[in-house]
Design an enzyme around this catalytic site. Sequence first.
Site, PDB file in Angstrom:
ATOM      1  N   ARG A 166      75.164 -44.152   1.854  1.00 11.58           N
ATOM      2  CA  ARG A 166      75.587 -44.114   0.452  1.00 11.58           C
ATOM      3  C   ARG A 166      75.498 -42.698  -0.121  1.00 11.58           C
ATOM      4  O   ARG A 166      76.421 -42.218  -0.770  1.00 11.58           O
ATOM      5  CB  ARG A 166      74.691 -45.040  -0.365  1.00 11.58           C
ATOM      6  CG  ARG A 166      75.471 -46.214  -0.892  1.00 11.58           C
ATOM      7  CD  ARG A 166      74.657 -47.136  -1.731  1.00 11.58           C
ATOM      8  NE  ARG A 166      73.599 -47.817  -1.020  1.00 11.58           N
ATOM      9  CZ  ARG A 166      72.360 -47.963  -1.481  1.00 11.58           C
ATOM     10  NH1 ARG A 166      72.018 -47.471  -2.640  1.00 11.58           N
ATOM     11  NH2 ARG A 166      71.462 -48.608  -0.790  1.00 11.58           N
ATOM     12  N   ASP A 179      62.013 -51.818 -14.697  1.00 12.67           N
ATOM     13  CA  ASP A 179      62.919 -51.211 -13.721  1.00 12.67           C
ATOM     14  C   ASP A 179      62.516 -49.742 -13.570  1.00 12.67           C
ATOM     15  O   ASP A 179      61.915 -49.169 -14.475  1.00 12.67           O
ATOM     16  CB  ASP A 179      64.382 -51.323 -14.191  1.00 12.67           C
ATOM     17  CG  ASP A 179      65.369 -51.172 -13.047  1.00 12.67           C
ATOM     18  OD1 ASP A 179      65.869 -52.198 -12.547  1.00 12.67           O
ATOM     19  OD2 ASP A 179      65.637 -50.026 -12.645  1.00 12.67           O
TER      20      ASP A 179
HETATM   21  C1  LIG Z   1      70.752 -54.906  -7.727  1.00 16.08           C
HETATM   22  S1  LIG Z   1      69.699 -54.602  -9.087  1.00 16.08           S
HETATM   23  C2  LIG Z   1      68.952 -56.189  -9.295  1.00 16.08           C
HETATM   24  C3  LIG Z   1      69.025 -56.679 -10.710  1.00 16.08           C
HETATM   25  C4  LIG Z   1      68.518 -58.103 -10.933  1.00 16.08           C
HETATM   26  N1  LIG Z   1      67.170 -58.271 -10.456  1.00 16.08           N
HETATM   27  C5  LIG Z   1      69.434 -59.102 -10.260  1.00 16.08           C
HETATM   28  O1  LIG Z   1      69.094 -59.650  -9.235  1.00 16.08           O
HETATM   29  O2  LIG Z   1      70.532 -59.343 -10.781  1.00 16.08           O
HETATM   30  C6  LIG Z   1      68.421 -53.643  -8.322  1.00 16.08           C
HETATM   31  C7  LIG Z   1      67.525 -52.920  -9.329  1.00 16.08           C
HETATM   32  O3  LIG Z   1      66.370 -52.444  -8.642  1.00 16.08           O
HETATM   33  C8  LIG Z   1      65.947 -51.262  -9.284  1.00 16.08           C
HETATM   34  N2  LIG Z   1      65.038 -50.539  -8.381  1.00 16.08           N
HETATM   35  C9  LIG Z   1      65.344 -49.847  -7.254  1.00 16.08           C
HETATM   36  N3  LIG Z   1      64.222 -49.311  -6.730  1.00 16.08           N
HETATM   37  C10 LIG Z   1      63.188 -49.685  -7.544  1.00 16.08           C
HETATM   38  C11 LIG Z   1      61.777 -49.429  -7.541  1.00 16.08           C
HETATM   39  N4  LIG Z   1      61.227 -48.691  -6.597  1.00 16.08           N
HETATM   40  N5  LIG Z   1      61.040 -49.970  -8.546  1.00 16.08           N
HETATM   41  C12 LIG Z   1      61.600 -50.713  -9.528  1.00 16.08           C
HETATM   42  N6  LIG Z   1      62.929 -50.973  -9.595  1.00 16.08           N
HETATM   43  C13 LIG Z   1      63.708 -50.465  -8.605  1.00 16.08           C
HETATM   44  C14 LIG Z   1      67.253 -50.541  -9.556  1.00 16.08           C
HETATM   45  O4  LIG Z   1      67.125 -49.565 -10.562  1.00 16.08           O
HETATM   46  C15 LIG Z   1      68.182 -51.707  -9.952  1.00 16.08           C
HETATM   47  O5  LIG Z   1      68.263 -51.849 -11.353  1.00 16.08           O
END
Ligand SMILES: C[S@@+](CC[C@H](N)C(=O)[O-])C[C@H]1O[C@@H](n2cnc3c(N)ncnc32)[C@H](O)[C@@H]1O
Length: 252
Positions: free
Chosen positions: A30, A126
């Site tokens: 990516r 987040d």
């Molecule tokens: C695909 S979204 C999922 C959103 C929601 N939980 C859903 O299932 O519809 C993934 C999220 O994980 C967050 N994320 C990625 N790495 C993370 C971390 N280390 N700690 C907290 N959030 C994280 C990203 O910013 C993103 O908003």
Amino acid sequence: MDEFAWFMEQFRLLTGIDLTRYKRPQMERRLTNLRDRRGYRTFPEYIEALKLNRALMDELLDKMTINVSEFFRNPERWTQLRALLSAMGKSPRVWSAACASGEEPYSLAMLLLELGLHQHPILATDIDERVLQRAEEGIYAEPQIRGIDQNLLDRYFLREADMYRIREQVRKQVQFVKHNLLVDDYPQGLDLIVCRNVLIYFTDQTKQQILERFCSALNPGGILFVGSTEQFLGMNLGSLSPVAPFMYQKAK
Ligand SMILES: C[S@@+](CC[C@H](N)C(=O)[O-])C[C@H]1O[C@@H](n2cnc3c(N)ncnc32)[C@H](O)[C@@H]1O
């Protein structure tokens, strides 16, 4: 150290985000695609540009975090969750971890309001401050609200031109806080942790550590609800056992 490993180290120094805890092949693909699209041939060139250009950095953060979400994502799972919450018979303490732009915690808030179980605010976290800002605003376009039942839409959203704004009654049920699942302390004494569609990006070792931390954060009988592509094959579930597809309950 190869060039991508070097880049991950530089990125950690710049942002505090440790990319080595995410599955490397997807992340490397990516980020290399993005770098190439922006016209940088090497990661050292790209990192120099990232230090100077905030918009470029924001774009990279967007790419690495993948913030797509939906209201009531995988509706059949939410029917199951509704049944488990009703059986709990108390107002649950809820954490929506990696909540992206708010669709998930607002879905939880609507569900709890519907069940009359909305006493405690939902903690929604987040790593990405920009999505949290969007979540706080709570304004969604037509394609984003498709998963919402018309009845809930009428009651819990205000139509503003071609956008839908979440009503204050729901908004105030959710508290948004920045939190990195890899380094920050976890809240404790929870009855429900919803963490969907982020664990898939982490290495197995990191996933196992997060699972253990979720387990300690839950009260006995508490539930962990994960995404519909997420499995813990070969992992130690500790005192969690499956209670429904993609839902695990801590021993009572
Ligand atoms: C695909 S979204 C999922 C959103 C929601 N939980 C859903 O299932 O519809 C993934 C999220 O994980 C967050 N994320 C990625 N790495 C993370 C971390 N280390 N700690 C907290 N959030 C994280 C990203 O910013 C993103 O908003």
